[in-house]
Scaffold this motif. Structure first.
Motif, short mmCIF file in Angstrom:
data_model
loop_
_atom_site.label_atom_id
_atom_site.label_comp_id
_atom_site.label_asym_id
_atom_site.label_seq_id
_atom_site.Cartn_x
_atom_site.Cartn_y
_atom_site.Cartn_z
N THR A 25 0.42 69.40 42.53
CA THR A 25 -0.22 68.69 43.26
C THR A 25 -0.08 69.00 44.97
N LYS A 26 0.74 69.87 45.05
CA LYS A 26 1.46 69.99 46.54
C LYS A 26 0.04 70.90 47.06
N GLN A 27 -0.09 71.15 48.46
CA GLN A 27 -0.96 71.77 49.10
C GLN A 27 -0.61 73.17 49.05
N PRO A 28 -1.44 74.34 49.11
CA PRO A 28 -0.93 75.77 48.82
C PRO A 28 -0.09 76.10 49.98
N SER A 83 -0.16 71.73 29.85
CA SER A 83 -0.21 72.13 31.08
C SER A 83 0.95 71.43 32.05
N TYR A 84 1.29 70.61 31.52
CA TYR A 84 2.45 69.89 32.32
C TYR A 84 3.65 69.60 31.22
N ALA A 85 4.86 68.96 31.94
CA ALA A 85 5.83 68.35 31.14
C ALA A 85 5.46 67.30 30.63
N GLU A 98 5.69 64.02 40.03
CA GLU A 98 4.82 63.85 40.75
C GLU A 98 4.26 65.26 41.43
N LEU A 99 5.02 66.24 41.31
CA LEU A 99 4.50 67.66 41.57
C LEU A 99 3.60 68.39 40.86
N TYR A 100 3.43 67.78 39.61
CA TYR A 100 2.75 68.50 38.67
C TYR A 100 1.71 67.59 38.34
N ARG A 101 0.50 68.44 37.59
CA ARG A 101 -0.67 67.83 36.94
C ARG A 101 -1.07 68.55 35.95
N ASP A 102 -1.93 67.83 35.05
CA ASP A 102 -2.13 68.36 33.80
C ASP A 102 -3.40 69.22 33.77
#
Lengths: 326, 725
Positions: A202-205, A264-266, A191-195
């Motif tokens: 997905t995390k806040q900076p 761009s993601y796994a 859930e940390l990654y997005r396409d």
């Protein structure tokens, strides 16, 4: 001459202090752990933070802790070489330890951290270039420009997920812990990654990755297979992680297959996973799952290796990764 | 002999291992400014003007353009066609247009960005087959090939391609120059192979006599040919900036700039047509060689020369026609890289030999053995080989070691991972081509110091290959003294006579030969009772007023004659010989190639320092294997695509296969202690043997290198179309 730009260097002593600094400086700030990805990128002006927040002084996030129930908590600042040589990880999480060993060189693994590798910037042959090179093509949308040179009509960036550990931790259903302004939160690694090549997290900076949690190593077998030009070191042209749960009868009850270096993601190879569940891992089933795997992949001409060759060899590679879980 | 043939400690090892050696970037030069280069961003065009950003204060820096060159605006080398700074025509991407020196890096970068060349683009040419401009043509004829075709058992044709290759020396290029001192002397120190080449270029650019252009080679972090000609450009640029700034200027390339603009191996296409008898005898060889020279002549004529002279391989053939051309394109000029044209033509002839073997159903070892040069044979130029001919010896050595003569060739293999073997037989002329050495008249001096030690003065540079240890061993054994009693001067045009460039596998045979000659003369002159240490006798000799200095000059061995106009005669004083056997495993799903074993036998005449010779052979062989399947160097619109070490890849120690090195020593009567050359030869045989092994493993023709997985897949699909996506 590739030189670092000028920046302000911060050394917070606690996670809360680090998050506060990152919040204060917003888009101008970036965290640095081992620096093996960020600093070269800064030299090429791919990433240009004016505030660099070092995590080296943060307490408690630099070790591997084995829990009595079998799970493992790994601090984000743990050196890759520590993981690579860790006896418990090598014995009980061989696919993960293997993926870590496949990252770059021993020198880099002595500096680089697991946190840094999990958050590795996406890569592209139009982006991983010097400033002067990128300027000569009027830049690309990932940094300073407006267009994607890989797919000029595309509204999005197609830079490639290139970490060796990300496919494995996603396939193994690991968790990560983030610390933000409102304290810590735990989520599935996947859930940390997005396409998206630019907004690939997905995390806040300002959210800080503190821990990686490996689940108890029971009930599944995992593997990681990396395609690249040299056996010594190179980024993955394709990195396949497979994690397969089987019942006592050898029938697959669950399967996760993740394709690194292919988008761009796994990317989850969902069709392959469906083919495996309910079957035994016979050669035929594995071959069919391999062939089905590449449908979701977005093989484009933006990494090392010719596109046709990458498409041709990928099903075989996926099948081999699955076969390694037998 | 105490030191020749023995393992001795390298004189340069301690400082290099400890990190104490001073490379050019390590030089602490007070008040030095930093130099940088404004370059063309197109492959071909006309320089209209150079705009200056009014927002930058140019009084803070020094700018040099073509108009500021006091001498001739050329890089003086072979043909004076390459400008130091572009004046009108732009012929390649990255061509230097202007130079800047600044007190610090930030100012330098700002100044470089504030200078904006305005260039009207022209249509470039990147296709060497389409190029109409020829830098050099060479023809070699022996017998009458056209009289043979009709009589031949078989006529076999093939076309072979080799790509470019980057030297990837450890230390990027760079020079420091000082402005003229009160005597008008300009000094340059740099990372370079050939101090006297750089001196010649400086004299032309700055309009200086030789005594006012002094060039010193620093500790050099590898060259492999890459620092043969290009340091002349950097040295002249640095000297022009130092002159303009009135202070020393450091012009140091980083890896990115070094990769983008310095010369690499010539891409090459070779066509072969060979007539063979039923027993495998080569009846006629018709060979056409074409090389991409890039935008200026640079060293291309001599690279082509070595290429065509090695094009027949070490094989006997009564009828030979070789046509060679190196042509102009708008690529960055190609230049010297270990092997110097021979790896390209060696690849072609060895692949052609395998093709012939396959056609005739002969074993590749048997075909080579049947045709290999032996004493009494003549080469394509008519040179009689009567001394130190080891083609059979090296082939026998690798065959005995690997058993490859009994391995079946091109049989159908099965399975996912398929194994194969390949063999190559090659030769390499030692020293300059043709009358080069005679024209060069290399000189070496040896002089007794007051304490009885002997100082050997030569311009040969230690670039990692072991020159210092090798020359010291030759000097010590020629004098009959200890190695510690020999001192070597720095390669400095102000102190060492011109012993020629450090290239062409010539340092041991030619420079070492002169050192031996000078030292033997000195030993005779000092005389006395040889039971007493030489050092004591020498000290006494000079104390008593004896002339303790000897200088010798090169003369070709008797009977060596070369006809440059017709390419006839003795192309080299002697040849070294080598044979490689490569065993591979190829994955037929991914086409990944793993080199399982590598065995090489190299004839060097005599190994002066066997440990260093083995090191040369292992390193050169690994470069050859990288050339064969790994190292991709390509351009896009004339600009290098692989301009960083992340993309311009070479094999690492981890990628090196187990290597078995067999030294074969067939002494050459005119070489020092029998020595010939070693530097370049290991670069010749790896690629064709590797390509042959891949071909044997998976049954597809490998006629082009690097044989990347992508290329192998494409070739595979030609014969397995049902497997296409």
């Amino acid at each position: 001459m590739l030189r670092l730009p000028t920046f302000t260097y911060h050394r917070p002593q606690t996670a809360a202090e680090a998050v506060a600094l990152a919040s204060e400086h917003g888009r101008e700030a970036m965290y640095v752990a081992g620096g093996t990805d960020l600093y070269p990128n800064m030299k090429r002006r791919q990433q240009t933070p004016t505030h660099v927040i070092s995590l080296q002084d943060l307490p408690g996030i630099g070790a591997v802790e084995v829990h009595p129930q079998g799970g493992v908590r790994i601090g984000a600042m743990t050196k890759l070489s520590t993981i690579e040589h860790h006896p418990h990880l090598r014995q009980h999480f061989p696919a993960f330890a293997h993926a870590v060993r496949e990252i770059s060189t021993p020198l880099l693994r002595n500096m680089g951290t697991i946190g840094g590798n999990l958050l590795l910037d996406t890569r592209c042959s139009y982006y991983d270039q010097s400033h002067e090179w990128r300027e000569s093509i009027d830049f690309c949308m990932k940094k300073d420009g407006a267009i994607c040179w890989v797919a000029p009509g595309s509204p999005r960036c197609w830079a490639v997920q290139s970490s060796d550990t990300v496919p494995v931790v996603c396939a193994m259903e690991c968790d990560v812990e983030l610390v933000g302004k409102n304290g810590p939160r735990r989520l599935r690694a996947s859930e940390l990654y997005r396409d998206d090549g630019i907004q690939y997290l997905t995390k806040q900076p300002e959210e800080l990755l503190t821990y990686l949690y490996l689940p108890p190593a029971t009930g599944f077998k995992a593997s990681y297979l990396k395609l690249r030009r040299r056996d010594s070191f190179d980024f993955p042209v394709l990195g396949v992680a497979a994690c397969v749960w089987t019942g006592v009868d050898g029938v697959v009850t669950k399967a996760n297959i993740r394709l690194g270096g292919a988008g761009s993601y796994a990317i989850p190879a969902s069709e392959s996973e469906k083919l495996l569940v309910g079957s035994k891992l016979t050669d035929e089933v594995i071959a069919a799952a391999g062939t089905a795997a590449m449908k979701p992949a977005r093989t484009m001409d933006n990494t090392d290796g010719d596109v046709y060759w990458r498409k041709k060899v990928a099903p075989v590679f996926v099948a081999r990764a699955i076969a390694a879980c037998r | 002999m105490a030191f020749v043939g023995a393992f001795t400690r390298r004189p340069d090892a301690d400082a290099k291992v400890r990190g104490a050696a001073r490379y050019v970037a390590d030089l602490d030069v007070p008040d030095a400014w930093l130099g940088g280069t404004v370059r063309a961003d197109v492959a071909r065009g006309r320089l209209v003007r150079i705009d200056r950003d009014p927002g930058f204060d140019f009084t803070r820096v020094v700018v040099v353009t073509a108009a500021d060159i006091p001498g001739r605006n050329v890089v003086a080398l072979i043909t004076d066609d390459q400008p130091l700074l572009a004046q009108d025509a732009i012929e390649h991407h990255g061509e230097p247009i202007a130079l800047v020196a600044a007190p610090d890096r930030a100012t330098l970068l700002a100044a470089l960005a504030a200078l904006r060349p305005v260039i009207a683009a022209r249509t470039p040419c990147f296709d060497m087959e389409a190029s109409a401009v020829v830098w050099k043509r060479i023809a070699i004829d022996r017998g009458d090939v056209d009289a043979v075709w009709a009589k031949a058992h078989r006529v076999v044709e093939g076309t072979f391609h080799t790509g470019s290759q980057e030297q990837m020396y450890i230390e990027p290029q760079g020079c420091v120059a000082w402005p003229p001192d009160r005597h008008g002397v300009v000094v340059v120190r740099g990372s370079l192979q050939c101090p006297y080449y750089v001196q010649k270029a400086l004299m032309a650019a700055l309009d200086l006599p030789a005594e006012r252009a002094r060039v010193v080679a620093c500790t050099v972090g590898g060259g492999f040919g890459g620092k043969e000609d290009y340091p002349s450009v950097i040295a002249c640029h640095a000297a022009l900036l130092a002159r303009a700034a009135g202070r020393p200027v450091k012009l140091l390339f980083d890896r990115h700039e070094d990769l983008a603009v310095t010369p690499k191996r010539h891409p090459c296409r070779v066509w072969h047509r060979t007539a063979v008898a039923a027993d495998g005898t080569l009846l006629a060889m018709d060979i056409d060689v074409r090389m991409d020279g890039g935008a200026y002549t640079t060293l291309s004529p001599v690279v082509l020369s070595r290429g065509v002279l090695h094009a027949t391989g070490p094989y006997r053939c009564a009828n030979v026609r070789v046509r060679g051309a190196v042509v102009a394109t708008n690529h960055v000029p190609y230049g010297a890289f270990r092997g110097f044209g021979a790896p390209q033509t060696c690849f072609a002839v060895e692949r052609q030999m395998d093709r012939i073997a396959t056609e005739l159903g002969m074993h590749p070892v048997a075909l080579r053995r049947h045709n290999a040069l032996a004493p009494g044979d003549r080469t394509a130029t008519g040179q009689l080989l009567d001394d130190s001919v080891a083609a059979h010896a090296v082939l026998d050595a690798v065959v005995a070691e690997t058993g490859c003569a009994r391995m079946p060739w091109r049989t159908q293999k099965r399975g996912r991972r398929r194994r194969g073997f390949g063999v190559s037989l090659f030769w390499h002329g030692a020293g300059f081509t043709g009358s080069g050495e005679t024209k060069l008249k290399s000189r070496v001096a040896a002089a007794v110091l007051a304490d009885g030690r002997v100082e050997v003065a030569a311009a040969a540079t230690e670039i990692g290959q072991g020159t210092e240890a090798m020359l010291r061993a030759i000097a010590a054994d020629s004098l009959g003294c200890g190695a510690a009693d020999v001192a070597l001067t720095e390669p400095d045009t102000g102190r060492a006579p011109d012993s020629g460039p450090t290239v062409a596998s010539r340092t041991c045979m030619i420079v070492g030969g002169l050192v031996a000659q000078a030292c033997r003369q000195l030993r005779d002159r000092v005389g006395g009772d040889e039971a007493r240490p030489f050092r004591d006798r020498a000290a006494a000799f000079v104390r008593d007023g004896g002339d303790g200095r000897v200088e010798v000059e090169y003369h070709a061995p008797p009977g060596i004659v070369w006809d440059e106009a017709n390419y006839r005669g003795d192309a080299y004083p002697v040849y070294g010989y080598g044979a490689d056997v490569v065993e591979v495993e190829v994955d037929v799903a991914t086409f990944a190639v793993k080199v399982l074993r590598f065995c090489t036998a190299i004839d060097v005449g005599r190994a002066i320092q066997p440990g260093l010779v083995r090191g040369q052979i292992e390193g050169g062989s690994l470069q050859a294997l990288g050339f064969g399947h790994l190292e991709v160097v390509t351009t896009q619109a004339g600009r290098l695509r692989q301009d960083r070490m992340a993309t311009c890849i070479i094999p690492t120690a981890v990628d090196a296969p187990p290597m078995r090195v067999l030294l074969v020593e067939r002494p050459f009567q005119h070489g020092p202690f029998g020595a010939k050359g070693v530097g370049e030869m290991p670069a010749d045989g790896g690629a064709p043997a590797l390509a042959a092994a891949i071909e044997d493993a998976i049954g597809i023709a490998v006629d082009a290198v690097p044989a990347t997985p992508e290329r192998l897949l494409a070739a595979w699909l030609q014969t397995h179309p049902e497997e296409a996506l």
